[in-house]
Write a protein that holds these residues in place. Sequence first.
Motif, PDB file in Angstrom:
ATOM      1  N   LEU A  69       0.831  -1.197   0.000  1.00  9.44           N
ATOM      2  CA  LEU A  69       0.000   0.000   0.000  1.00  9.44           C
ATOM      3  C   LEU A  69       0.869   1.253   0.000  1.00  9.44           C
ATOM      4  CD1 LEU A  69      -2.830   1.212   0.121  1.00  9.44           C
ATOM      5  CD2 LEU A  69      -2.748   0.978   2.600  1.00  9.44           C
ATOM      6  N   LYS A  70       1.924   1.239   0.804  1.00 11.94           N
ATOM      7  CA  LYS A  70       2.837   2.382   0.868  1.00 11.94           C
ATOM      8  C   LYS A  70       3.498   2.622  -0.490  1.00 11.94           C
ATOM      9  CE  LYS A  70       6.832   4.143   3.371  1.00 11.94           C
ATOM     10  NZ  LYS A  70       7.866   3.869   4.361  1.00 11.94           N
ATOM     11  N   TYR A  71       3.925   1.548  -1.127  1.00 12.22           N
ATOM     12  CA  TYR A  71       4.571   1.684  -2.432  1.00 12.22           C
ATOM     13  C   TYR A  71       3.586   2.202  -3.476  1.00 12.22           C
ATOM     14  CZ  TYR A  71       7.609   0.817  -6.359  1.00 12.22           C
ATOM     15  OH  TYR A  71       8.369   0.980  -7.476  1.00 12.22           O
ATOM     16  N   ALA A  72       2.343   1.740  -3.408  1.00 15.55           N
ATOM     17  CA  ALA A  72       1.311   2.231  -4.329  1.00 15.55           C
ATOM     18  C   ALA A  72       1.090   3.728  -4.117  1.00 15.55           C
ATOM     19  CB  ALA A  72       0.011   1.464  -4.123  1.00 15.55           C
ATOM     20  N   GLN A  73       1.158   4.180  -2.884  1.00 16.05           N
ATOM     21  CA  GLN A  73       1.014   5.603  -2.601  1.00 16.05           C
ATOM     22  C   GLN A  73       2.181   6.402  -3.162  1.00 16.05           C
ATOM     23  OE1 GLN A  73       0.587   5.328   1.646  1.00 16.05           O
ATOM     24  NE2 GLN A  73      -1.651   5.311   1.557  1.00 16.05           N
ATOM     25  N   VAL A  74       3.381   5.847  -3.077  1.00 15.74           N
ATOM     26  CA  VAL A  74       4.569   6.505  -3.646  1.00 15.74           C
ATOM     27  C   VAL A  74       4.410   6.640  -5.156  1.00 15.74           C
ATOM     28  CG1 VAL A  74       7.042   6.195  -4.104  1.00 15.74           C
ATOM     29  CG2 VAL A  74       6.148   5.820  -1.808  1.00 15.74           C
ATOM     30  N   LEU A  75       3.958   5.563  -5.809  1.00 11.94           N
ATOM     31  CA  LEU A  75       3.741   5.614  -7.251  1.00 11.94           C
ATOM     32  C   LEU A  75       2.665   6.632  -7.613  1.00 11.94           C
ATOM     33  CD1 LEU A  75       3.884   1.847  -8.278  1.00 11.94           C
ATOM     34  CD2 LEU A  75       5.575   3.618  -8.717  1.00 11.94           C
ATOM     35  N   SER A  76       1.621   6.683  -6.815  1.00  9.11           N
ATOM     36  CA  SER A  76       0.549   7.638  -7.055  1.00  9.11           C
ATOM     37  C   SER A  76       1.068   9.074  -6.967  1.00  9.11           C
ATOM     38  CB  SER A  76      -0.577   7.414  -6.037  1.00  9.11           C
ATOM     39  OG  SER A  76      -1.596   8.351  -6.209  1.00  9.11           O
ATOM     40  N   LYS A  77       1.901   9.341  -5.972  1.00  7.62           N
ATOM     41  CA  LYS A  77       2.490  10.676  -5.828  1.00  7.62           C
ATOM     42  C   LYS A  77       3.348  11.026  -7.036  1.00  7.62           C
ATOM     43  CE  LYS A  77       1.770  12.961  -1.992  1.00  7.62           C
ATOM     44  NZ  LYS A  77       0.742  13.961  -2.063  1.00  7.62           N
ATOM     45  N   ARG A  78       4.136  10.041  -7.492  1.00 11.19           N
ATOM     46  CA  ARG A  78       4.988  10.273  -8.652  1.00 11.19           C
ATOM     47  C   ARG A  78       4.136  10.590  -9.883  1.00 11.19           C
ATOM     48  NH1 ARG A  78       8.548   5.699  -9.105  1.00 11.19           N
ATOM     49  NH2 ARG A  78       9.368   6.400  -7.139  1.00 11.19           N
ATOM     50  N   MET A  79       3.009   9.884 -10.027  1.00 12.83           N
ATOM     51  CA  MET A  79       2.099  10.134 -11.150  1.00 12.83           C
ATOM     52  C   MET A  79       1.528  11.554 -11.055  1.00 12.83           C
ATOM     53  SD  MET A  79       1.822   7.472 -13.186  1.00 12.83           S
ATOM     54  CE  MET A  79       0.211   7.474 -13.908  1.00 12.83           C
ATOM     55  N   GLU A  80       1.200  11.994  -9.842  1.00 10.50           N
ATOM     56  CA  GLU A  80       0.693  13.355  -9.658  1.00 10.50           C
ATOM     57  C   GLU A  80       1.732  14.385 -10.086  1.00 10.50           C
ATOM     58  OE1 GLU A  80      -0.664  13.857  -5.618  1.00 10.50           O
ATOM     59  OE2 GLU A  80      -2.077  12.181  -5.794  1.00 10.50           O
ATOM     60  N   HIS A  81       3.001  14.143  -9.726  1.00 13.76           N
ATOM     61  CA  HIS A  81       4.068  15.060 -10.131  1.00 13.76           C
ATOM     62  C   HIS A  81       4.238  15.079 -11.649  1.00 13.76           C
ATOM     63  CE1 HIS A  81       5.451  16.149  -6.146  1.00 13.76           C
ATOM     64  NE2 HIS A  81       5.441  14.863  -5.792  1.00 13.76           N
ATOM     65  N   LEU A  82       4.174  13.901 -12.270  1.00 14.07           N
ATOM     66  CA  LEU A  82       4.273  13.838 -13.729  1.00 14.07           C
ATOM     67  C   LEU A  82       3.108  14.574 -14.383  1.00 14.07           C
ATOM     68  CD1 LEU A  82       5.410  10.149 -14.306  1.00 14.07           C
ATOM     69  CD2 LEU A  82       6.733  12.214 -14.764  1.00 14.07           C
ATOM     70  N   GLU A  83       1.925  14.403 -13.819  1.00  8.05           N
ATOM     71  CA  GLU A  83       0.749  15.097 -14.355  1.00  8.05           C
ATOM     72  C   GLU A  83       0.953  16.607 -14.282  1.00  8.05           C
ATOM     73  OE1 GLU A  83      -3.976  15.852 -13.375  1.00  8.05           O
ATOM     74  OE2 GLU A  83      -2.795  14.600 -12.048  1.00  8.05           O
ATOM     75  N   ALA A  84       1.434  17.098 -13.142  1.00 11.63           N
ATOM     76  CA  ALA A  84       1.665  18.536 -12.979  1.00 11.63           C
ATOM     77  C   ALA A  84       2.703  19.037 -13.979  1.00 11.63           C
ATOM     78  CB  ALA A  84       2.111  18.832 -11.549  1.00 11.63           C
ATOM     79  N   GLU A  85       3.761  18.270 -14.180  1.00 10.93           N
ATOM     80  CA  GLU A  85       4.792  18.666 -15.138  1.00 10.93           C
ATOM     81  C   GLU A  85       4.237  18.697 -16.560  1.00 10.93           C
ATOM     82  OE1 GLU A  85       8.668  16.810 -14.821  1.00 10.93           O
ATOM     83  OE2 GLU A  85       8.342  16.520 -12.676  1.00 10.93           O
ATOM     84  N   LEU A  86       3.419  17.703 -16.899  1.00  8.90           N
ATOM     85  CA  LEU A  86       2.818  17.680 -18.235  1.00  8.90           C
ATOM     86  C   LEU A  86       1.913  18.886 -18.455  1.00  8.90           C
ATOM     87  CD1 LEU A  86       1.946  13.939 -18.883  1.00  8.90           C
ATOM     88  CD2 LEU A  86       3.451  15.382 -20.229  1.00  8.90           C
ATOM     89  N   LYS A  87       1.141  19.232 -17.437  1.00 11.33           N
ATOM     90  CA  LYS A  87       0.259  20.396 -17.554  1.00 11.33           C
ATOM     91  C   LYS A  87       1.055  21.675 -17.737  1.00 11.33           C
ATOM     92  CE  LYS A  87      -3.827  18.629 -15.225  1.00 11.33           C
ATOM     93  NZ  LYS A  87      -4.736  18.719 -14.084  1.00 11.33           N
ATOM     94  N   GLU A  88       2.240  21.735 -17.101  1.00 12.22           N
ATOM     95  CA  GLU A  88       3.086  22.919 -17.230  1.00 12.22           C
ATOM     96  C   GLU A  88       3.683  23.041 -18.633  1.00 12.22           C
ATOM     97  OE1 GLU A  88       6.113  22.956 -14.229  1.00 12.22           O
ATOM     98  OE2 GLU A  88       4.649  22.904 -12.593  1.00 12.22           O
TER      99      GLU A  88
END
Length: 124
Positions: A69-88
Amino acid sequence: MSKRTIDYYTKIGILTPERSESNYRFYGEDSIETLHLVSQCKEQNMPLAEIKEKISLYYTSSVEKEKLLKYAQVLSKRMEHLEAELKEIKPLLDALNEEEQKSIINRMSPQSMALAQSLIILFN
């Protein structure tokens, strides 16, 4: 990888060497596989703490629910950062002409391109 790097990975617990009768360290196939995994993670700019966690999950036969579960949360956070970078960068990419866009696309690996397209579709 250098001897120094391998020694450091051993010291922090990423690699676990076997010992010969003369007490020399040697690294088997598992260690080579681990080093390949570490290299892939480093290419993704993953911190060593996360790499160590990922490797422990990779080699754990009975995956602990909490760790997963912790690792899935880490991956989710990384996806959020990638999403923000893509939007930028999306407006910047849209402002480029077709030739400039193709030049950037040609420099991306097929995996990166597929991931970028998937994220754009997913988050639009």
